[in-house]
Design a protein around this motif. Structure first.
Motif, mmCIF file in Angstrom:
data_model
loop_
_atom_site.group_PDB
_atom_site.id
_atom_site.type_symbol
_atom_site.label_atom_id
_atom_site.label_comp_id
_atom_site.label_asym_id
_atom_site.label_seq_id
_atom_site.Cartn_x
_atom_site.Cartn_y
_atom_site.Cartn_z
ATOM 1 N N GLY A 1 62.289 12.608 131.692
ATOM 2 C CA GLY A 1 62.439 11.586 131.240
ATOM 3 C C GLY A 1 61.260 10.237 130.806
ATOM 4 N N ASP A 2 59.644 10.948 130.609
ATOM 5 C CA ASP A 2 58.946 10.300 129.807
ATOM 6 C C ASP A 2 57.946 10.996 128.603
ATOM 7 O OD1 ASP A 2 58.659 8.370 132.492
ATOM 8 O OD2 ASP A 2 57.764 9.432 133.712
ATOM 9 N N CYS A 3 58.336 12.373 128.709
ATOM 10 C CA CYS A 3 57.595 13.072 127.305
ATOM 11 C C CYS A 3 59.030 14.233 127.333
ATOM 12 C CB CYS A 3 56.452 13.278 127.797
ATOM 13 S SG CYS A 3 55.923 14.353 129.013
ATOM 14 N N ALA A 4 58.994 15.127 126.653
ATOM 15 C CA ALA A 4 59.585 16.260 126.094
ATOM 16 C C ALA A 4 59.242 16.957 125.621
ATOM 17 C CB ALA A 4 61.177 15.961 125.234
ATOM 18 N N PHE A 5 59.223 17.714 125.745
ATOM 19 C CA PHE A 5 58.479 19.312 125.321
ATOM 20 C C PHE A 5 59.305 20.547 124.293
ATOM 21 C CE2 PHE A 5 55.446 17.715 128.331
ATOM 22 C CZ PHE A 5 54.111 17.917 127.884
ATOM 23 N N VAL A 6 58.588 21.224 123.244
ATOM 24 C CA VAL A 6 59.238 22.234 122.796
ATOM 25 C C VAL A 6 58.980 23.344 122.780
ATOM 26 C CG1 VAL A 6 60.545 22.617 120.472
ATOM 27 C CG2 VAL A 6 60.686 20.342 121.514
ATOM 28 N N GLY A 7 58.978 24.523 122.436
ATOM 29 C CA GLY A 7 58.311 25.595 122.400
ATOM 30 C C GLY A 7 58.939 26.211 120.789
ATOM 31 N N LEU B 1 62.141 27.038 120.004
ATOM 32 C CA LEU B 1 63.036 26.588 118.133
ATOM 33 C C LEU B 1 62.743 28.919 118.700
ATOM 34 C CD1 LEU B 1 60.719 25.125 115.964
ATOM 35 C CD2 LEU B 1 63.311 25.185 116.916
ATOM 36 N N HIS B 2 63.991 29.830 118.317
ATOM 37 C CA HIS B 2 63.602 30.619 118.323
ATOM 38 C C HIS B 2 64.291 31.181 117.528
ATOM 39 C CE1 HIS B 2 64.913 35.264 119.495
ATOM 40 N NE2 HIS B 2 66.310 34.768 119.268
ATOM 41 N N VAL B 3 62.710 32.414 116.834
ATOM 42 C CA VAL B 3 62.825 32.986 115.410
ATOM 43 C C VAL B 3 63.311 34.794 116.112
ATOM 44 C CG1 VAL B 3 61.176 34.055 114.085
ATOM 45 C CG2 VAL B 3 60.633 31.770 114.827
ATOM 46 N N ASP B 4 64.026 34.609 114.961
ATOM 47 C CA ASP B 4 64.870 36.212 115.027
ATOM 48 C C ASP B 4 63.851 37.276 114.805
ATOM 49 O OD1 ASP B 4 66.049 38.295 114.689
ATOM 50 O OD2 ASP B 4 67.649 37.725 114.189
ATOM 51 N N ALA C 1 60.356 38.349 95.922
ATOM 52 C CA ALA C 1 60.230 37.268 96.766
ATOM 53 C C ALA C 1 60.311 36.581 98.004
ATOM 54 C CB ALA C 1 61.612 36.539 95.760
ATOM 55 N N GLU C 2 59.855 34.838 98.314
ATOM 56 C CA GLU C 2 59.401 34.190 99.466
ATOM 57 C C GLU C 2 60.742 34.503 100.051
ATOM 58 O OE1 GLU C 2 59.656 30.067 100.818
ATOM 59 O OE2 GLU C 2 57.244 30.703 100.043
ATOM 60 N N ARG C 3 61.064 34.528 101.348
ATOM 61 C CA ARG C 3 62.053 34.817 101.929
ATOM 62 C C ARG C 3 61.847 33.131 102.949
ATOM 63 N NH1 ARG C 3 64.003 40.075 104.942
ATOM 64 N NH2 ARG C 3 64.399 40.464 102.498
ATOM 65 N N VAL C 4 63.331 32.981 103.560
ATOM 66 C CA VAL C 4 62.761 32.082 104.276
ATOM 67 C C VAL C 4 63.686 32.498 105.677
ATOM 68 C CG1 VAL C 4 63.342 29.423 104.971
ATOM 69 C CG2 VAL C 4 62.427 30.116 103.354
ATOM 70 N N ILE C 5 62.856 32.691 106.823
ATOM 71 C CA ILE C 5 63.987 32.908 107.846
ATOM 72 C C ILE C 5 64.473 31.763 109.041
ATOM 73 C CG2 ILE C 5 64.382 34.362 110.034
ATOM 74 C CD1 ILE C 5 62.024 36.210 108.519
ATOM 75 N N VAL D 1 67.060 26.459 120.712
ATOM 76 C CA VAL D 1 67.447 26.075 121.533
ATOM 77 C C VAL D 1 67.259 25.259 122.780
ATOM 78 C CG1 VAL D 1 67.603 27.838 124.010
ATOM 79 C CG2 VAL D 1 66.794 29.090 121.814
ATOM 80 N N VAL D 2 68.154 24.357 123.324
ATOM 81 C CA VAL D 2 67.557 22.674 123.711
ATOM 82 C C VAL D 2 68.298 23.930 125.378
ATOM 83 C CG1 VAL D 2 69.033 20.751 124.211
ATOM 84 C CG2 VAL D 2 68.619 22.120 121.821
ATOM 85 N N ARG D 3 66.681 22.592 126.237
ATOM 86 C CA ARG D 3 66.779 23.157 127.196
ATOM 87 C C ARG D 3 66.876 22.323 128.223
ATOM 88 N NH1 ARG D 3 64.065 28.709 126.787
ATOM 89 N NH2 ARG D 3 65.162 30.390 126.060
ATOM 90 N N GLY D 4 66.168 22.171 129.387
ATOM 91 C CA GLY D 4 65.817 20.648 130.262
ATOM 92 C C GLY D 4 64.863 19.917 130.252
ATOM 93 N N SER D 5 63.843 20.557 128.887
ATOM 94 C CA SER D 5 62.419 19.900 129.115
ATOM 95 C C SER D 5 62.609 18.747 127.749
ATOM 96 C CB SER D 5 61.521 20.586 128.632
ATOM 97 O OG SER D 5 61.683 21.380 127.362
ATOM 98 N N ALA D 6 63.766 18.873 127.165
ATOM 99 C CA ALA D 6 64.016 18.111 125.348
ATOM 100 C C ALA D 6 65.005 16.660 125.942
ATOM 101 C CB ALA D 6 64.424 18.279 124.052
#
Length: 68
Positions: free
Chosen positions: A5-11, A28-31, A54-58, A63-68
């Protein structure tokens, strides 16, 4: 303060521990298998003298849960 409600957190590590929080932590889930595979391929190329690959982007997945 009330979350989310007052603030949101994302890991940014994708740990499953976030599910056990109250409220559950959005993340944010990284494989990790993709990261490991890319690292091994890069090391193999360097050991074989082919130089860095060459550079690889993953792309992480939100993953949205209750803190956002």
């Amino acid at each position: 303060l009330d979350v989310p409600g007052d603030c949101a957190f994302v890991g940014c590590d994708g740990l499953m521990l976030g599910e056990l929080m109250d409220p559950p932590l959005t993340t944010l889930h990284v494989d990790k298998r993709q990261v490991g595979r890319a690292a091994v391929e890069q090391i193999a190329a360097l050991v074989q003298g082919r130089g860095p690959l060459a550079e690889r982007v993953i792309v992480p997945r939100l993953v949205v849960r209750g803190s956002a």
